[in-house]
Design an enzyme around this catalytic site. Structure first.
Site, mmCIF file in Angstrom:
data_model
loop_
_atom_site.group_PDB
_atom_site.id
_atom_site.type_symbol
_atom_site.label_atom_id
_atom_site.label_comp_id
_atom_site.label_asym_id
_atom_site.label_seq_id
_atom_site.Cartn_x
_atom_site.Cartn_y
_atom_site.Cartn_z
ATOM 1 N N LYS A 34 49.661 39.313 33.674
ATOM 2 C CA LYS A 34 49.205 38.729 35.032
ATOM 3 C C LYS A 34 47.591 38.594 34.630
ATOM 4 O O LYS A 34 46.911 39.058 34.348
ATOM 5 C CB LYS A 34 49.050 40.049 35.975
ATOM 6 C CG LYS A 34 48.517 40.075 37.326
ATOM 7 C CD LYS A 34 48.456 40.878 38.260
ATOM 8 C CE LYS A 34 47.668 42.101 38.039
ATOM 9 N NZ LYS A 34 46.029 41.467 38.546
ATOM 10 N N ASP A 61 47.697 35.811 39.878
ATOM 11 C CA ASP A 61 47.251 36.689 40.817
ATOM 12 C C ASP A 61 45.918 36.292 41.582
ATOM 13 O O ASP A 61 45.001 37.025 41.139
ATOM 14 C CB ASP A 61 47.357 38.198 40.671
ATOM 15 C CG ASP A 61 46.913 39.276 41.608
ATOM 16 O OD1 ASP A 61 47.258 38.992 42.707
ATOM 17 O OD2 ASP A 61 46.438 40.119 40.940
ATOM 18 N N LYS A 63 45.639 35.771 45.045
ATOM 19 C CA LYS A 63 45.916 36.287 46.353
ATOM 20 C C LYS A 63 45.026 34.994 47.331
ATOM 21 O O LYS A 63 44.045 35.515 48.172
ATOM 22 C CB LYS A 63 45.059 37.761 46.518
ATOM 23 C CG LYS A 63 45.537 38.617 45.647
ATOM 24 C CD LYS A 63 44.910 40.021 45.971
ATOM 25 C CE LYS A 63 45.541 41.119 45.014
ATOM 26 N NZ LYS A 63 45.123 40.901 43.376
ATOM 27 N N ASP A 66 43.235 31.313 53.167
ATOM 28 C CA ASP A 66 42.293 30.427 53.753
ATOM 29 C C ASP A 66 43.057 29.551 54.764
ATOM 30 O O ASP A 66 44.178 30.044 54.996
ATOM 31 C CB ASP A 66 41.797 29.418 52.571
ATOM 32 C CG ASP A 66 40.633 28.965 52.856
ATOM 33 O OD1 ASP A 66 40.247 28.651 53.963
ATOM 34 O OD2 ASP A 66 39.675 28.872 51.816
ATOM 35 N N THR A 124 47.346 48.454 46.998
ATOM 36 C CA THR A 124 47.319 49.609 46.730
ATOM 37 C C THR A 124 46.182 50.614 46.607
ATOM 38 O O THR A 124 46.486 51.913 46.477
ATOM 39 C CB THR A 124 48.134 49.770 45.323
ATOM 40 O OG1 THR A 124 47.474 49.197 44.468
ATOM 41 C CG2 THR A 124 49.770 49.336 45.490
ATOM 42 N N ARG A 217 45.347 49.201 33.377
ATOM 43 C CA ARG A 217 44.537 50.228 32.395
ATOM 44 C C ARG A 217 45.339 51.110 31.637
ATOM 45 O O ARG A 217 44.782 51.301 30.520
ATOM 46 C CB ARG A 217 43.546 50.745 33.452
ATOM 47 C CG ARG A 217 42.411 50.006 33.758
ATOM 48 C CD ARG A 217 41.413 50.383 34.935
ATOM 49 N NE ARG A 217 42.180 50.347 36.136
ATOM 50 C CZ ARG A 217 41.606 50.565 37.554
ATOM 51 N NH1 ARG A 217 40.446 51.078 37.573
ATOM 52 N NH2 ARG A 217 42.456 50.429 38.633
#
Length: 243
Positions: A34, A61, A63, A66, A124, A217
């Site tokens: 990603k 990714d 997002k 607009d 999330t 992470r």
């Protein structure tokens, strides 16, 4: 469709850091990676070309959120990069979602598949209290997520980005097992949560109906990232269960 590989979130600032990270993996290991805003804005589209040349699949990714015309043109450019998957914010509305699809279809080469388009429902990192106080959403978090998923489904998107805690409810609500649920907020047992609020382990995500899991992470911050990746991959594929 159920992915066998976790998607690794490359939340790194530059190519050099990624090169060091990927150097801990066997060269023959083809990954699903990603690329988010931090990396894409620092390195630009060339980072996608480079990772694809190494044989990896890419979830871009960004997002997008607009006006429809702007999103359509942006998606035309994204499609030319040959990514496997990309996304928009569902809160941009159904006209924007349809425009994003048109852009992807226009920009995809005839010899390649149109990238899967997902809609982000609620992040999330969001909580019930936050969406009600800050977004002024009067409905519950789950109702909001299901509504956005329904909008995405009815407007031809392949799926949504959501918490694994909501994946099962989304598929039941839409009565569709084919609808994709890509779920970040995945943490192996014992991992720190960081800024994630709605989290589950890989095996629980699978039980709840997630199609893909995104892990950052716990892998990227580990001293032994490949070992952690394999542990998560095995857990996701049912080869290991937690007590």
């Amino acid at each position: 469709m159920l992915a066998t590989r976790p998607i690794i979130a490359l939340d790194f600032p530059d190519r050099a850091t990624i090169l060091n990270f990927l150097g801990t993996f066997p060269k023959e290991e083809k990954l699903f990676l990603k690329v988010g805003m931090e990396l894409f804005y620092q390195e630009g589209p060339s980072i996608i070309t480079w990772l694809k040349e190494l044989g990896h699949d890419i979830f871009l990714d960004l997002k997008l959120h607009d006006i429809p015309n702007t999103v359509e043109r942006a998606m035309t450019g994204i499609a030319s990069l040959g990514v496997t998957m990309t996304n928009v914010h569902a809160s941009g509305g159904q006209k924007m979602m349809r425009a994003a699809l048109r852009g992807l279809e226009k920009g995809t080469k005839s010899t390649e598949q149109v990238p899967l388009l997902l809609a982000v429902t609620q992040l999330t990192s969001s909580t019930e209290e936050m969406i009600q106080k800050e977004q002024l959403v009067s409905e519950s978090l789950l109702t909001s997520v299901r509504h956005y998923a329904d909008l995405a489904y009815r407007n031809g998107l392949a799926g949504v980005v959501c918490s694994a805690l909501e994946a099962e409810q989304i598929k039941k609500y839409l009565d569709s097992e084919k609808f994709i649920c890509v779920t970040p907020g995945i943490r192996p047992k014992g991992s720190q949560l960081g800024d994630q609020k709605r989290v589950v382990t890989p095996c629980v995500a699978k039980q709840l109906g997630a199609t893909y899991i995104v892990v950052g992470r716990p892998i990227t911050s580990s001293k032994t990232p490949y070992d952690v990746y394999l542990t998560i991959k095995n857990d996701w594929n049912g080869e290991k269960t937690y007590d």
